[in-house]
Scaffold this motif. Structure first.
Motif, PDB file in Angstrom:
ATOM      1  N   PRO A   1       0.787  -1.126   0.020  1.00  0.00           N
ATOM      2  CA  PRO A   1       0.139   0.017  -0.084  1.00  0.00           C
ATOM      3  C   PRO A   1       0.743   1.306   0.047  1.00  0.00           C
TER       4      PRO A   1
ATOM      5  N   THR B   1      -0.193   3.245  -3.490  1.00  0.00           N
ATOM      6  CA  THR B   1      -1.342   4.622  -3.315  1.00  0.00           C
ATOM      7  C   THR B   1      -0.453   5.733  -3.974  1.00  0.00           C
TER       8      THR B   1
ATOM      9  N   PHE C   1      -8.235   2.305  -6.984  1.00  0.00           N
ATOM     10  CA  PHE C   1      -8.391   3.340  -5.703  1.00  0.00           C
ATOM     11  C   PHE C   1      -9.478   2.803  -4.738  1.00  0.00           C
TER      12      PHE C   1
ATOM     13  N   LEU D   1      -8.329   0.152  -2.542  1.00  0.00           N
ATOM     14  CA  LEU D   1      -7.302   0.492  -1.485  1.00  0.00           C
ATOM     15  C   LEU D   1      -8.115   1.331  -0.431  1.00  0.00           C
TER      16      LEU D   1
ATOM     17  N   VAL E   1      -5.207   4.307   3.493  1.00  0.00           N
ATOM     18  CA  VAL E   1      -4.968   5.502   2.483  1.00  0.00           C
ATOM     19  C   VAL E   1      -5.012   6.791   3.583  1.00  0.00           C
TER      20      VAL E   1
ATOM     21  N   GLU F   1      -3.816  11.917   1.214  1.00  0.00           N
ATOM     22  CA  GLU F   1      -3.768  11.169  -0.119  1.00  0.00           C
ATOM     23  C   GLU F   1      -5.245  11.232  -0.500  1.00  0.00           C
ATOM     24  N   LYS F   2      -6.182  10.994   0.321  1.00  0.00           N
ATOM     25  CA  LYS F   2      -7.665  11.124  -0.010  1.00  0.00           C
ATOM     26  C   LYS F   2      -8.026  12.238  -0.800  1.00  0.00           C
TER      27      LYS F   2
END
Length: 270
Positions: A113, A117, A152, A155, A177, A181-182
């Motif tokens: 991960p 990401t 996406f 994740l 995440v 990052e979101k």
């Protein structure tokens, strides 16, 4: 390090030739042959290990190669004629999408991960940036975006949406995440949707054929010909499907981001 110099991996995450051939997605629209995500490693790459370093070096070189081919892409002169910059540049977004899909597969197979990401975000940015540089090519564009959407969303949920299995690296609540990052993901998703609507609205493909079937008039003889209807039957049949695909761009990710960023304890966009 080139792909040819990479040592064999028991887990198999670096060599595209070792990736399983993905079946067609059961939820794919009839007009698109969608490639699902390949199987990941059972365990993430160990941080700071030689395997992780080799992986990072390999993916970085792949992305650099794509960037260089983009810079050498086919361009038009003042008269509208194609001009190839010296070197093997991209002639259309279909070629770009093909190369980017390979990198998405490699990144996904890593099962890590902390690498998946950021690399997928980089690829998503590349897509939204490069799309405007070529005539719109629906089939490869939507195929790539569907794959990124699936990645996406998986994740964000911490599980493979196709199998329901917990993703590698997410066991015990790990691998989540981050909010940063979101937020970045949401911005890229919104930007990409705008670009796709814009490009699809121009109604042209990489073949230079209008998606709205038309005719061409011979001005000398005053005769209407069908020279530009070579693919019009297929294009007409696909028009409605493409419009639906435009609306579906990143549809899973949008829902998951809304749930995640609107949850208590998240500031969302501040």
């Amino acid at each position: 390090m080139t792909s040819a110099s990479l040592p064999p991996e028991p887990g198999g995450f670096l060599h595209p030739t070792l990736l399983p051939s993905p079946p067609l997605s059961a939820i794919a629209s009839p007009s698109i042959a969608t490639h699902i995500l390949p199987q990941t490693r059972s365990h993430p790459l160990k941080p700071g290990s030689s395997k992780e370093s080799s992986f990072i070096d390999y993916v970085d070189r792949k992305l650099l190669g794509i960037s260089r081919r983009y810079e050498k892409r086919s361009q038009q002169d003042v008269d509208g004629h194609d001009q190839m910059v010296e070197g093997k540049g991209y002639r259309g977004f279909g070629e770009v999408a093909k190369d980017l899909e390979k990198v998405v597969d490699i990144v996904w197979v890593s099962g890590t991960p902390s690498l998946q990401t950021p690399y997928l975000l980089t690829i998503a940015l590349t897509v939204s940036t490069y799309l405007r540089s070529f005539p719109f090519s629906p089939r490869p564009t939507f195929s790539l975006l569907r794959k990124l959407d699936l990645a996406f969303s998986s994740l964000l949920q911490g599980r493979n949406l196709e199998t329901g299995d917990i993703l590698s690296g997410f066991e015990g609540g790990r691998g989540k995440v981050s909010t940063t990052e979101k937020v970045r993901m949401r911005g890229l998703v919104s930007r990409t949707r705008v670009v796709v609507v814009e490009m699809a609205g121009k109604g042209t493909t990489e073949l230079g054929i209008s998606s709205a079937a038309g005719t061409e008039t011979d001005t000398e003889g005053g005769i209407t010909t069908d020279n530009d209807t070579i693919m019009n039957d297929d294009e007409d049949n696909d028009d409605e499907n493409w419009e639906m695909e435009v609306a579906r761009v990143y549809e899973r990710t949008i829902v998951d981001l809304g749930d995640a960023l609107d949850a208590p304890g998240n500031s969302g966009f501040g």
